[in-house]
Motif scaffolding. Structure first.
Motif, mmCIF file in Angstrom:
data_model
loop_
_atom_site.group_PDB
_atom_site.id
_atom_site.type_symbol
_atom_site.label_atom_id
_atom_site.label_comp_id
_atom_site.label_asym_id
_atom_site.label_seq_id
_atom_site.Cartn_x
_atom_site.Cartn_y
_atom_site.Cartn_z
ATOM 1 N N THR A 568 0.831 -1.204 0.000
ATOM 2 C CA THR A 568 0.000 0.000 0.000
ATOM 3 C C THR A 568 0.865 1.254 0.000
ATOM 4 O OG1 THR A 568 -1.723 -1.189 1.218
ATOM 5 C CG2 THR A 568 -1.837 1.214 1.214
ATOM 6 N N ALA A 569 1.937 1.206 0.764
ATOM 7 C CA ALA A 569 2.833 2.365 0.823
ATOM 8 C C ALA A 569 3.489 2.613 -0.526
ATOM 9 C CB ALA A 569 3.891 2.139 1.903
ATOM 10 N N ILE A 570 3.943 1.548 -1.178
ATOM 11 C CA ILE A 570 4.586 1.689 -2.486
ATOM 12 C C ILE A 570 3.605 2.241 -3.511
ATOM 13 C CG2 ILE A 570 5.623 0.402 -4.396
ATOM 14 C CD1 ILE A 570 6.848 -1.481 -2.310
ATOM 15 N N GLN A 571 2.348 1.783 -3.436
ATOM 16 C CA GLN A 571 1.351 2.222 -4.414
ATOM 17 C C GLN A 571 1.021 3.705 -4.283
ATOM 18 O OE1 GLN A 571 -1.717 -0.684 -3.568
ATOM 19 N NE2 GLN A 571 -1.130 -1.973 -5.311
ATOM 20 N N GLN A 572 1.360 4.314 -3.161
ATOM 21 C CA GLN A 572 1.157 5.758 -3.018
ATOM 22 C C GLN A 572 2.154 6.548 -3.847
ATOM 23 O OE1 GLN A 572 -1.596 6.708 -1.271
ATOM 24 N NE2 GLN A 572 -1.853 4.475 -1.096
ATOM 25 N N ASP A 573 3.257 5.920 -4.206
ATOM 26 C CA ASP A 573 4.292 6.565 -5.019
ATOM 27 C C ASP A 573 3.851 6.533 -6.483
ATOM 28 O OD1 ASP A 573 6.582 7.349 -6.412
ATOM 29 O OD2 ASP A 573 7.931 6.355 -4.992
ATOM 30 N N LYS A 574 3.622 7.679 -7.075
ATOM 31 C CA LYS A 574 3.082 7.762 -8.435
ATOM 32 C C LYS A 574 4.154 7.817 -9.518
ATOM 33 C CE LYS A 574 -0.956 7.579 -6.733
ATOM 34 N NZ LYS A 574 -1.672 6.284 -6.790
ATOM 35 N N GLU A 575 5.406 7.703 -9.143
ATOM 36 C CA GLU A 575 6.458 7.596 -10.161
ATOM 37 C C GLU A 575 6.363 6.236 -10.850
ATOM 38 O OE1 GLU A 575 10.357 8.269 -8.692
ATOM 39 O OE2 GLU A 575 9.942 10.310 -7.984
ATOM 40 N N VAL A 576 7.088 6.108 -11.945
ATOM 41 C CA VAL A 576 7.160 4.825 -12.654
ATOM 42 C C VAL A 576 8.488 4.166 -12.294
ATOM 43 C CG1 VAL A 576 7.218 3.676 -14.896
ATOM 44 C CG2 VAL A 576 5.697 5.639 -14.522
ATOM 45 N N VAL A 630 14.936 -0.153 -10.489
ATOM 46 C CA VAL A 630 14.336 -0.703 -9.279
ATOM 47 C C VAL A 630 14.435 0.353 -8.170
ATOM 48 C CG1 VAL A 630 14.510 -2.475 -7.504
ATOM 49 C CG2 VAL A 630 14.861 -3.073 -9.905
ATOM 50 N N LYS A 631 13.293 0.863 -7.769
ATOM 51 C CA LYS A 631 13.275 1.897 -6.725
ATOM 52 C C LYS A 631 13.121 1.289 -5.341
ATOM 53 C CE LYS A 631 11.112 6.241 -5.322
ATOM 54 N NZ LYS A 631 10.138 7.303 -5.662
ATOM 55 N N TYR A 632 12.338 0.181 -5.260
ATOM 56 C CA TYR A 632 12.083 -0.432 -3.957
ATOM 57 C C TYR A 632 12.563 -1.883 -3.954
ATOM 58 C CZ TYR A 632 9.099 3.609 -3.072
ATOM 59 O OH TYR A 632 8.633 4.883 -2.905
ATOM 60 N N ILE A 633 13.351 -2.213 -2.936
ATOM 61 C CA ILE A 633 13.813 -3.587 -2.733
ATOM 62 C C ILE A 633 13.211 -4.066 -1.415
ATOM 63 C CG2 ILE A 633 15.823 -5.093 -2.463
ATOM 64 C CD1 ILE A 633 17.468 -2.866 -3.873
ATOM 65 N N ILE A 634 12.450 -5.151 -1.478
ATOM 66 C CA ILE A 634 11.767 -5.646 -0.283
ATOM 67 C C ILE A 634 12.776 -6.374 0.598
ATOM 68 C CG2 ILE A 634 9.829 -6.990 0.590
ATOM 69 C CD1 ILE A 634 9.132 -4.574 -1.236
ATOM 70 N N GLN A 635 12.935 -5.880 1.797
ATOM 71 C CA GLN A 635 13.873 -6.481 2.747
ATOM 72 C C GLN A 635 13.150 -6.825 4.042
ATOM 73 O OE1 GLN A 635 17.258 -3.857 3.108
ATOM 74 N NE2 GLN A 635 17.910 -4.211 0.995
ATOM 75 N N GLN A 636 13.847 -7.506 4.927
ATOM 76 C CA GLN A 636 13.257 -7.906 6.200
ATOM 77 C C GLN A 636 14.076 -7.354 7.357
ATOM 78 O OE1 GLN A 636 12.975 -12.218 5.937
ATOM 79 N NE2 GLN A 636 10.899 -12.078 5.107
ATOM 80 N N PRO A 644 9.918 -1.923 2.465
ATOM 81 C CA PRO A 644 10.520 -1.507 1.189
ATOM 82 C C PRO A 644 11.711 -0.575 1.412
ATOM 83 C CG PRO A 644 8.540 -0.231 1.601
ATOM 84 C CD PRO A 644 8.706 -1.146 2.777
ATOM 85 N N ALA A 645 12.898 -1.040 1.034
ATOM 86 C CA ALA A 645 14.087 -0.184 1.104
ATOM 87 C C ALA A 645 14.204 0.582 -0.203
ATOM 88 C CB ALA A 645 15.327 -1.035 1.339
ATOM 89 N N VAL A 646 14.492 1.870 -0.103
ATOM 90 C CA VAL A 646 14.552 2.725 -1.290
ATOM 91 C C VAL A 646 15.952 2.676 -1.901
ATOM 92 C CG1 VAL A 646 14.290 5.065 -2.167
ATOM 93 C CG2 VAL A 646 12.786 4.246 -0.342
ATOM 94 N N ASN A 647 15.994 2.467 -3.202
ATOM 95 C CA ASN A 647 17.254 2.487 -3.952
ATOM 96 C C ASN A 647 17.390 3.864 -4.600
ATOM 97 O OD1 ASN A 647 19.537 1.958 -5.501
ATOM 98 N ND2 ASN A 647 18.358 0.919 -7.122
ATOM 99 N N ASP A 648 18.124 4.741 -3.960
ATOM 100 C CA ASP A 648 18.279 6.112 -4.468
ATOM 101 C C ASP A 648 19.262 6.195 -5.626
ATOM 102 O OD1 ASP A 648 16.495 7.316 -2.665
ATOM 103 O OD2 ASP A 648 18.010 7.275 -1.077
ATOM 104 N N ASP A 649 19.935 5.106 -5.945
ATOM 105 C CA ASP A 649 20.963 5.141 -6.981
ATOM 106 C C ASP A 649 20.445 4.681 -8.343
ATOM 107 O OD1 ASP A 649 23.591 5.867 -7.501
ATOM 108 O OD2 ASP A 649 24.272 3.777 -7.460
ATOM 109 N N ARG A 650 19.174 4.428 -8.460
ATOM 110 C CA ARG A 650 18.612 3.919 -9.717
ATOM 111 C C ARG A 650 18.796 4.934 -10.846
ATOM 112 N NH1 ARG A 650 14.842 6.252 -6.732
ATOM 113 N NH2 ARG A 650 13.193 7.479 -7.712
#
Length: 813
Positions: A568-576, A630-636, A644-650
């Motif tokens: 749900t949190a990721i879906q709030q991000d309207k970027e592609v 890849v903007k979000y990498i699912i981690q635990q 969701p960890a954010v990949n700022d280097d994409r």
């Protein structure tokens, strides 16, 4: 061939019986429930973007961005123009799923039996035996719908072939054409391919008899008619076949361009799948005996013994709460065969096995040869790596055999041949023209053979330790060794119980047939008794694995995945962007259900993407993730909760590069990605693209490229740059169908960085558009339209001829 009113009425009653039986077995569908199929859940994840787009716009898209970084939808439910075969299929499979497939099993085999001149009562018996074969039921439980679909039409195809060799040329041609068209439309070419191996054996046997009986003209005429029928059937499915072939070449099923492995060693060059992958699921030689003793090797990885298990008693004795002990004993890892795992044994029914052996003594040699030959070949090939001489020969020398995995599934041919020979044997037993002495002798030897095998199986239990090669890993995961010892005792218990069970059914079957031969019971009573035994036998086993507990509310099937908080949190991000879940990797489509995913679930994955994983991502080269946007990498976290960890280097959806790094082979291209700064440099195989001669580009400080429109089959960008430049797009390069335009004028784009799209662009402000317009769909649809018209005319001509021919004969009189 005209049907009498009585025959029509009888067949309608039979069809009604099949409908009732299918609905009765899968009765929860009458309550609006649906069976939860794990593979179909994955399929829905893969196909959601395509399905949503079609529902919203009414447009059929042939590309999806939601899985594997982008791929065609050819294997994800794509509908093609003029696909009238699929419309016919939907008319036949009118029942709610999965009752529709069970009905298809029944009606397909029944038609085959009628084509073989088997009277309807025995034909019904054979249809029930085939339809309730355990493997055919279990694939419905796990969601191998395409496989079930294809298996349902195989008997019809065989029926058409039988008619042609019976000199019913026109009717045989029509049935073969229609059934083969439906078979191909089912879209499980592995099952169709295995069936063709059976047809080759049949053809060889018929050729030998044609030479012997001096009937070569009839044989070659029949072969010619069947070839024309198959060609016509193929042509009606031209679009799907051509599209599948195109995608297969690009996928892991195609030939790799690489000649090295990730470690730099020489790669085995072949045009198909890896040998180990092909034979990963190989049936054990001794394990084949579970064809007549269902849980000889434990049954499945998830057996429910309840409170009757030794494991339950052990856990209660250790002080575990009864509810928890019962929960464990309902999911016991009893399977101890050679395969990595299994959902159920490939049990054909001991009653059918008995009748199959009986058929070996009574049925004409011509039929025995090809049915027994098909049975044995499928059995031997199902052993895979456990019969390396034959398996390696087929992989190395037999065309297309190396395109398919899970060789154990070839036992479907055995499961088709066994009930055919069983019914033919029963037919001979009922014939008054066959001497009673011959029948009694056949029954005697059948009883001795099958009974001896079962007694031997019972005595063999002392030679087994009932250990599995998986047990050690279970101990490592924390299973107490004492508990594993109890599980071994449970394996032994089901081994003994099912052996005794099979012996009882054999005694009852032999007893019924013996009483018939002694004149104590009539034929109709025998058929009913055998039907009852057969159904109790097969359904009793099937219900262990597929039953009402597998059904859930339809909503849960239509929406197999529930959004988590991070979804749900990721879906709030309207970027592609794309999302990557390392826990899923390339073997799960949950992420694809909610986002544009890097992963997915498919038997034929995009080859280039899998190469990127094997050569770089598994080696922690995160630059691949940057190129794939890849903007979000699912981690635990430490408590096992996903976030969701954010990949700022994409790199974004597209970017300008400053230089081209030329290479001259695919090997060099994929190796060059190691240590590559993909934001400034693109790797290009200049041997494949010799016109790429400019190797450096200016990118001014105000240069920009923006994604302005994204649809599954169309992408649009605006860009500005003061100099001519080179842009890399974070989209998979697919060599067929994607067209690129600058300001509406078509231009070329190329493959860069091994798997991505790249394009030279002029200076200034411009619009770039990509459109997926697969030529294969246009060409294939035209072929399909013409072929369907031709098939329709043949069918219409056959109907007219069937009514016209008797009148013509009457005129002569």
């Amino acid at each position: 061939m005209k049907l009498s009113a009585k025959a029509i009425f009888t067949n309608l009653i039979v069809i009604a019986l099949f409908i009732i039986t299918a609905l009765a077995y899968f009765n929860p569908v009458l309550q609006g429930k649906a069976i939860f199929q794990s593979d179909i859940a994955q399929y829905k994840g893969m196909a959601k973007e395509r399905n949503d787009y079609k529902e919203t716009t009414g447009v059929e898209s042939y590309w999806t961005n939601s899985a594997f970084g982008g791929m065609p939808t050819y294997q994800l439910g794509a509908n093609y123009p003029h696909d009238y075969v699929k419309k016919l299929d939907r008319l036949i499979r009118f029942l709610p799923r999965p009752a529709d497939y069970l009905f298809l099993y029944f009606i397909g085999f029944y038609i085959l039996m009628l084509c073989m001149k088997v009277e309807y009562r025995l034909a019904v018996l054979g249809a029930l035996a085939f339809g309730f074969s355990t493997y055919l039921i279990i694939i419905l439980g796990v969601g191998h719908n395409a496989k079930a679909h294809a298996l349902g039409y195989l008997p019809m195809v065989l029926g058409g072939i039988t008619l042609v060799f019976r000199k019913k040329y026109l009717l045989g041609f029509i049935l073969t054409s229609i059934a083969m068209a439906l078979e191909i439309s089912a879209n499980h070419y592995q099952m169709t391919y295995y069936f063709m191996l059976l047809v080759l054996i049949l053809g060889l046997v018929y050729l030998i008899y044609a030479i012997k009986d001096k009937q070569l003209k009839h044989f070659f005429s029949s072969v010619g008619i069947l070839i024309l029928a198959v060609v016509l059937a193929i042509a009606t499915n031209a679009t799907s076949l051509m599209a599948t072939k195109e995608y297969a070449d690009w996928s892991t099923r195609g030939k790799s361009e690489l000649t090295i492995n990730p470690d730099g060693s020489a790669k085995e060059i072949n045009n198909g799948l890896d040998r180990g992958y092909i034979t990963h699921y190989s049936y054990g030689v001794t394990e084949s005996l579970d064809l007549l003793v269902p849980r000889m090797f434990g049954g499945s990885n998830h057996e429910d013994l309840g409170k009757d298990s030794k494991a339950y008693e052990f856990l209660i004795g250790q002080g575990l709460q009864p509810s928890r002990a019962l929960e464990f004993s309902k999911d016991l890892p009893l399977y101890w065969g050679d395969q990595p795992g299994t959902s159920a044994p490939a049990y054909i029914g001991v009653v059918i096995f008995f009748l199959f052996v009986l058929g070996l003594f009574l049925v004409k040699r011509k039929f025995v040869l090809w049915l027994l030959g098909g049975t044995m070949l499928s059995l031997f090939l199902s052993w895979g790596k456990n019969f390396p001489a034959l398996t390696n020969f087929m992989i190395d020398y037999f065309p297309l055999y190396n395109k398919f995995r899970a060789v154990s599934s070839i036992q479907v041919i055995l499961e088709l041949c066994a009930p055919i020979l069983a019914v033919l044997g029963l037919r001979e037993l009922f014939k008054s023209s066959v001497k009673k002495k011959v029948k009694m002798k056949a029954l005697k030897f059948t009883g001795i053979i099958v009974g001896s095998v079962l007694v031997l199986i019972f005595l063999m239990k002392g030679f087994f330790d009932f250990e599995s090669f998986r047990d050690a890993s279970m101990v490592q995961r924390g299973f107490p060794e004492d508990l594993m010892a109890m599980i071994e005792r449970d394996r032994e218990a089901v081994y003994v119980n099912d052996t005794i069970r099979s012996l009882i059914y054999i005694v009852l079957t032999a007893g019924v047939l013996f009483l018939f031969l002694r004149g104590k019971v009539k034929k109709n009573l025998v058929v009913i008794a055998l039907g009852v035994l057969l159904l109790f036998d097969l359904i009793g086993v099937n219900l262990r694995y597929v039953n009402k507990d597998d059904f859930v509310r339809s909503r849960a099937v239509e929406r197999p995945f529930q959004a988590s908080d991070f979804d749900t949190a990721i879906q709030q991000d309207k970027e592609v962007f794309r999302v990557f879940d390392p826990q899923e990797g390339l073997n799960g489509a949950r992420t694809s259900y909610f986002h544009n995913s890097l992963g997915g679930y498919h038997a034929a994955k995009p080859g280039k993407l899998e190469d990127l994983f094997e050569y770089h991502l598994y080696e922690n080269n995160v630059e691949v993730l940057n190129m794939l946007n890849v903007k979000y990498i699912i981690q635990q976290d430490e408590e096992g909760r996903s976030f969701p960890a954010v990949n700022d280097d994409r790199n974004g959806n597209a970017w300008f590069v400053e230089r081209i790094q030329p290479v001259s082979s695919a090997d060099e291209e994929i190796k060059a990605l190691k240590g590559l700064n993909s934001k400034t440099t693109a790797v290009v195989n200049t041997k494949a693209y010799p016109r790429i001669t400019k190797l450096s580009y200016e990118v001014d400080s105000l240069a920009a490229i923006n994604l302005v429109d994204l649809r599954p089959d169309a992408v649009k960008y605006n860009y500005s740059n003061s100099s001519a430049g080179f842009i890399v797009f974070s989209e998979m390069h697919y060599p067929k169908g994607w067209k690129s335009f600058v300001d509406g004028k078509e231009v070329a784009h190329i493959k860069v960085n091994y798997a991505f799209r790249g394009m030279k662009v002029p200076e200034g402000n411009h619009e770039i558009a990509f459109k997926f317009e697969p030529e294969v769909v246009k060409t294939g649809s035209q072929i399909a339209l013409g072929s369907n018209i031709l098939l329709g005319l043949v069918v219409l001509g056959g109907i007219v001829f069937s009514f016209w021919k008797p009148k013509r004969k009457g005129a002569k009189k």
